[in-house]
Write a protein that holds these residues in place. Structure first.
Motif, short mmCIF file in Angstrom:
data_model
loop_
_atom_site.label_atom_id
_atom_site.label_comp_id
_atom_site.label_asym_id
_atom_site.label_seq_id
_atom_site.Cartn_x
_atom_site.Cartn_y
_atom_site.Cartn_z
N ARG A 1 41.61 13.87 45.29
CA ARG A 1 42.96 13.73 44.74
C ARG A 1 43.25 14.75 43.66
O ARG A 1 44.40 15.12 43.43
N ALA A 2 42.22 15.23 42.99
CA ALA A 2 42.37 16.27 41.98
C ALA A 2 41.04 16.99 41.84
O ALA A 2 39.98 16.46 42.19
N VAL A 3 41.12 18.22 41.33
CA VAL A 3 39.92 19.05 41.16
C VAL A 3 39.95 19.68 39.77
O VAL A 3 41.00 20.12 39.30
N LEU A 4 38.80 19.69 39.10
CA LEU A 4 38.64 20.41 37.85
C LEU A 4 37.62 21.50 38.08
O LEU A 4 36.42 21.23 38.22
N MET A 5 38.09 22.76 38.15
CA MET A 5 37.22 23.90 38.37
C MET A 5 36.68 24.35 37.02
O MET A 5 37.40 24.92 36.20
N LYS A 6 35.40 24.10 36.78
CA LYS A 6 34.80 24.39 35.47
C LYS A 6 34.45 25.88 35.36
O LYS A 6 33.82 26.43 36.26
N GLY A 7 34.85 26.48 34.25
CA GLY A 7 34.68 27.91 34.09
C GLY A 7 33.51 28.36 33.26
O GLY A 7 33.44 29.51 32.83
N GLY A 8 32.56 27.47 33.03
CA GLY A 8 31.43 27.82 32.17
C GLY A 8 30.58 28.97 32.68
O GLY A 8 29.93 29.67 31.90
N HIS A 9 30.57 29.19 34.02
CA HIS A 9 29.76 30.26 34.58
C HIS A 9 30.49 31.60 34.61
O HIS A 9 29.90 32.62 34.99
N ALA A 10 31.75 31.62 34.23
CA ALA A 10 32.50 32.87 34.21
C ALA A 10 32.17 33.67 32.95
O ALA A 10 31.47 33.19 32.05
N ASP A 11 32.69 34.88 32.88
CA ASP A 11 32.49 35.73 31.71
C ASP A 11 33.74 35.70 30.83
O ASP A 11 34.78 35.17 31.22
N GLY A 12 33.62 36.28 29.64
CA GLY A 12 34.77 36.40 28.77
C GLY A 12 34.64 35.57 27.51
O GLY A 12 33.83 34.63 27.43
N ALA A 13 35.47 35.89 26.54
CA ALA A 13 35.43 35.21 25.24
C ALA A 13 35.98 33.80 25.31
O ALA A 13 35.67 32.96 24.46
N MET A 14 36.80 33.52 26.32
CA MET A 14 37.40 32.20 26.49
C MET A 14 36.83 31.53 27.73
O MET A 14 36.58 32.19 28.75
#
Length: 259
Positions: free
Chosen positions: A163-176
């Motif tokens: 019904r909903a998805v939360l795509m977690k960005g912890g593995h991405a790069d960048g300051a944010m």
């Protein structure tokens, strides 16, 4: 009455992830936690040295015992491991109508594989469609629907029935660090400054459990995600205060409660 949540996940002997992190997150958010253990791991902040799956019928018995006696307001599902266990859990929850947070745990922070390749198809077929919210990190999303742009991956996961998805960005790069929330009628990005720390063991488990705690307390889904996101950011910020282990230490679940 206090809200109650059930976690169905593996045990982490080091206390930073899995069932232990889930129960800590429930407690930190003011929710009573029950548990069904799916596997026992020999684990610390540096490695997973052994995994012992709990027999499927024993996992089912744990779930049935809890649901038979305790009113469970939300369920978080984590490490399952095998196709047969995934089917067992799906069957044990066939009559449960409350919110379910599905965290598709596949790889530990140390790199140990926790979900067999053949179990990915079973997860998509049996449980993704039951999820009120699916919380994959970027590698997990790629394993479920293939590589691609984050928004495209989220749409593909919605088509699987979540019904909903939360795509977690912890593995991405960048300051944010950006987590993308997508549902049928809403898209929202939750942003936080990336914290320079090695102590991020159990972040995924803790976030999904904190969201489940919010739903158990009758919060709206986006509100629960926002509250959990802010709580986890502070738990990561305070993680170095714990000084637990010599590898990837745990986040500080009780940063707001311990002096």
């Amino acid at each position: 009455m206090v809200a109650r949540a059930l976690t169905i996940a593996g045990s982490d002997s080091g206390g930073g992830a899995g069932i232990q992190a889930d129960l800590k997150a429930f407690s930190a958010m003011g929710v009573y936690g029950a548990s069904a253990v799916t596997a026992v791991t020999a684990q610390n902040t540096r490695s997973v040295t052994a995994i012992h799956p709990i027999p499927d019928d024993v996992v089912a018995a744990q779930i049935e015992a809890v649901l038979d006696d305790i009113q469970i307001d939300a369920i978080k599902i984590g490490m399952l491991g095998t196709p047969s266990l995934i089917k067992t859990v799906a069957h044990a929850l066939k009559d449960y109508t409350g919110p379910i947070i599905l965290d598709p745990v596949m790889v530990a922070k140390s790199g140990a594989v926790l979900l067999a390749d053949e179990a990915v198809d079973a997860l998509k077929a049996e449980l993704v469609g039951r999820a009120t919210l699916l919380t994959p990190n970027l590698p997990e999303a790629a394993a479920l629907v293939g590589a691609g742009e984050v928004g495209v991956q989220a749409d593909a996961l919605l088509k699987l029935g979540a019904r909903a998805v939360l795509m977690k960005g912890g593995h991405a790069d960048g300051a944010m660090c950006e987590d993308l929330f997508v549902s049928a009628n809403s898209t929202r990005t939750f942003t936080a400054v990336r914290i320079n720390t090695a102590n991020t063991h159990g972040t995924g488990c803790s976030l999904s459990s904190a969201i489940a705690a919010g739903l158990a307390q009758s919060e709206q889904l986006e509100t629960a995600v926002e509250k959990a996101h802010g709580w986890l950011h502070q738990a990561i910020r305070a993680a170095d205060e714990l000084g637990v282990g010599r590898g990837h230490g745990p986040v500080h679940h009780f940063h707001a409660l311990w002096s």
